[in-house]
Design a protein around this motif. Sequence first.
Motif, PDB file in Angstrom:
ATOM      1  N   VAL A 253      51.785  23.542  22.315  1.00  0.00           N
ATOM      2  CA  VAL A 253      50.608  23.642  22.807  1.00  0.00           C
ATOM      3  C   VAL A 253      50.574  23.786  24.168  1.00  0.00           C
ATOM      4  O   VAL A 253      49.796  24.773  24.849  1.00  0.00           O
ATOM      5  N   PHE A 254      51.183  22.915  25.097  1.00  0.00           N
ATOM      6  CA  PHE A 254      51.256  23.169  26.259  1.00  0.00           C
ATOM      7  C   PHE A 254      51.835  24.547  26.958  1.00  0.00           C
ATOM      8  O   PHE A 254      51.081  25.148  27.861  1.00  0.00           O
ATOM      9  N   SER A 255      52.745  25.012  26.397  1.00  0.00           N
ATOM     10  CA  SER A 255      53.397  26.343  26.475  1.00  0.00           C
ATOM     11  C   SER A 255      52.331  27.519  26.152  1.00  0.00           C
ATOM     12  O   SER A 255      51.986  28.271  26.973  1.00  0.00           O
ATOM     13  N   ALA A 256      51.459  27.233  25.083  1.00  0.00           N
ATOM     14  CA  ALA A 256      50.383  28.217  24.743  1.00  0.00           C
ATOM     15  C   ALA A 256      49.480  28.118  25.966  1.00  0.00           C
ATOM     16  O   ALA A 256      48.737  29.189  26.367  1.00  0.00           O
ATOM     17  N   TYR A 257      49.202  26.833  26.280  1.00  0.00           N
ATOM     18  CA  TYR A 257      48.275  26.616  27.479  1.00  0.00           C
ATOM     19  C   TYR A 257      48.598  27.595  28.697  1.00  0.00           C
ATOM     20  O   TYR A 257      47.657  28.035  29.271  1.00  0.00           O
ATOM     21  N   LEU A 258      49.901  27.310  29.063  1.00  0.00           N
ATOM     22  CA  LEU A 258      50.210  27.922  30.252  1.00  0.00           C
ATOM     23  C   LEU A 258      50.257  29.427  30.093  1.00  0.00           C
ATOM     24  O   LEU A 258      49.823  30.302  31.201  1.00  0.00           O
ATOM     25  N   PHE A 259      50.619  30.087  29.101  1.00  0.00           N
ATOM     26  CA  PHE A 259      50.434  31.493  28.756  1.00  0.00           C
ATOM     27  C   PHE A 259      49.016  31.796  28.885  1.00  0.00           C
ATOM     28  O   PHE A 259      48.868  32.949  29.747  1.00  0.00           O
ATOM     29  N   TYR A 260      48.154  31.422  28.341  1.00  0.00           N
ATOM     30  CA  TYR A 260      46.707  31.784  28.107  1.00  0.00           C
ATOM     31  C   TYR A 260      45.878  31.412  29.549  1.00  0.00           C
ATOM     32  O   TYR A 260      45.144  32.349  30.077  1.00  0.00           O
ATOM     33  N   CYS A 261      46.486  30.486  30.284  1.00  0.00           N
ATOM     34  CA  CYS A 261      45.811  30.182  31.758  1.00  0.00           C
ATOM     35  C   CYS A 261      46.203  31.300  32.526  1.00  0.00           C
ATOM     36  O   CYS A 261      45.720  31.838  33.609  1.00  0.00           O
ATOM     37  N   ALA A 262      47.564  31.880  32.364  1.00  0.00           N
ATOM     38  CA  ALA A 262      48.123  32.794  33.259  1.00  0.00           C
ATOM     39  C   ALA A 262      47.639  34.305  32.941  1.00  0.00           C
ATOM     40  O   ALA A 262      47.148  34.945  33.968  1.00  0.00           O
ATOM     41  N   ILE A 263      47.162  34.581  31.754  1.00  0.00           N
ATOM     42  CA  ILE A 263      46.349  35.620  31.419  1.00  0.00           C
ATOM     43  C   ILE A 263      44.848  35.597  32.396  1.00  0.00           C
ATOM     44  O   ILE A 263      44.631  36.525  32.810  1.00  0.00           O
ATOM     45  N   LEU A 264      44.509  34.477  32.187  1.00  0.00           N
ATOM     46  CA  LEU A 264      43.046  34.072  32.565  1.00  0.00           C
ATOM     47  C   LEU A 264      43.008  34.416  34.320  1.00  0.00           C
ATOM     48  O   LEU A 264      42.287  34.924  34.783  1.00  0.00           O
ATOM     49  N   VAL A 265      44.127  33.897  34.700  1.00  0.00           N
ATOM     50  CA  VAL A 265      44.269  33.997  36.067  1.00  0.00           C
ATOM     51  C   VAL A 265      44.495  35.601  36.609  1.00  0.00           C
ATOM     52  O   VAL A 265      43.728  35.951  37.554  1.00  0.00           O
ATOM     53  N   LEU A 266      45.274  36.142  35.660  1.00  0.00           N
ATOM     54  CA  LEU A 266      45.361  37.908  36.282  1.00  0.00           C
ATOM     55  C   LEU A 266      44.013  38.254  35.966  1.00  0.00           C
ATOM     56  O   LEU A 266      43.982  39.138  37.020  1.00  0.00           O
ATOM     57  N   LYS A 267      43.318  37.972  35.022  1.00  0.00           N
ATOM     58  CA  LYS A 267      42.231  38.423  34.590  1.00  0.00           C
ATOM     59  C   LYS A 267      40.978  38.248  35.823  1.00  0.00           C
ATOM     60  O   LYS A 267      40.399  39.333  36.114  1.00  0.00           O
ATOM     61  N   VAL A 268      41.122  37.252  36.448  1.00  0.00           N
ATOM     62  CA  VAL A 268      40.150  36.952  37.407  1.00  0.00           C
ATOM     63  C   VAL A 268      40.451  37.513  38.726  1.00  0.00           C
ATOM     64  O   VAL A 268      39.944  38.168  39.597  1.00  0.00           O
ATOM     65  N   LEU A 269      41.816  37.801  38.888  1.00  0.00           N
ATOM     66  CA  LEU A 269      42.349  38.520  40.210  1.00  0.00           C
ATOM     67  C   LEU A 269      42.250  39.957  40.005  1.00  0.00           C
ATOM     68  O   LEU A 269      42.060  40.522  41.029  1.00  0.00           O
ATOM     69  N   LEU A 270      42.152  40.492  38.720  1.00  0.00           N
ATOM     70  CA  LEU A 270      41.928  41.895  38.759  1.00  0.00           C
ATOM     71  C   LEU A 270      40.528  42.393  38.944  1.00  0.00           C
ATOM     72  O   LEU A 270      40.099  43.418  39.187  1.00  0.00           O
ATOM     73  N   MET A 271      39.598  41.351  38.983  1.00  0.00           N
ATOM     74  CA  MET A 271      38.422  41.683  39.417  1.00  0.00           C
ATOM     75  C   MET A 271      38.064  42.223  40.782  1.00  0.00           C
ATOM     76  O   MET A 271      37.224  43.015  41.050  1.00  0.00           O
ATOM     77  N   ALA A 272      38.651  41.592  41.794  1.00  0.00           N
ATOM     78  CA  ALA A 272      38.826  42.019  43.216  1.00  0.00           C
ATOM     79  C   ALA A 272      39.099  43.644  43.083  1.00  0.00           C
ATOM     80  O   ALA A 272      38.262  44.409  43.857  1.00  0.00           O
ATOM     81  N   PRO A 273      40.216  43.934  42.708  1.00  0.00           N
ATOM     82  CA  PRO A 273      40.281  45.526  42.825  1.00  0.00           C
ATOM     83  C   PRO A 273      39.368  46.286  41.969  1.00  0.00           C
ATOM     84  O   PRO A 273      39.003  47.370  42.207  1.00  0.00           O
ATOM     85  N   LEU A 274      38.992  45.797  40.966  1.00  0.00           N
ATOM     86  CA  LEU A 274      37.649  46.574  40.322  1.00  0.00           C
ATOM     87  C   LEU A 274      36.555  46.603  41.184  1.00  0.00           C
ATOM     88  O   LEU A 274      36.170  47.849  41.209  1.00  0.00           O
ATOM     89  N   THR A 275      36.200  45.779  42.195  1.00  0.00           N
ATOM     90  CA  THR A 275      35.299  45.710  42.999  1.00  0.00           C
ATOM     91  C   THR A 275      35.652  46.904  44.001  1.00  0.00           C
ATOM     92  O   THR A 275      34.660  47.493  44.483  1.00  0.00           O
ATOM     93  N   GLY A 276      36.788  46.665  44.598  1.00  0.00           N
ATOM     94  CA  GLY A 276      37.254  47.440  45.428  1.00  0.00           C
ATOM     95  C   GLY A 276      37.178  48.965  44.881  1.00  0.00           C
ATOM     96  O   GLY A 276      36.951  49.890  45.656  1.00  0.00           O
TER      97      GLY A 276
END
Length: 148
Positions: free
Chosen positions: A12-35
């Motif tokens: 469960v914790f490993s899954a949490y880490l995996f999906y949180c990492a995806i969400l972090v990347l998703k948030v980070l990709l918003m800046a280049p989309l704005t740019g």
Amino acid sequence: MSSNLYTSDNPVFSAYLFYCAILVLKVLLMAPLTGRHRFAKRIFANPEDKLPKSVVKYDDPDIERVRRAHLNDLENIPVFMVAALLYIATNPSYWLALTVFRVFTVARIVHTIVYAVVVVPQPARAIAWGVGYAATIYLAVQVILFSL
């Protein structure tokens, strides 16, 4: 309660880490989309960022749409991450935790797509937001019930 809830031994914790990492990347990709929108339209928010033949403008609808989607992520994703981290302490079933983590992650990705990439009329955005919101509420309620 197992002392290994917050280790890689807990799926469960490993899954949490995996999906949180995806969400972090998703948030980070918003800046280049704005740019991307800013450079394509040659519209910038600061005079020092201007390129030749560009303008400073604060109210372009396309740029503001992406910024609002990014802000929505910043309002919802951290809260989910905290609720999900607390939820792990309840020692949930792997299947249920994985399902909630996946549902939230997919809902946030869909929310961005229908809000800022390929604009789809309502209720598409509201449904995507609501699904993610409901997943976070579920996690928080489960933690409260576990704590009683």
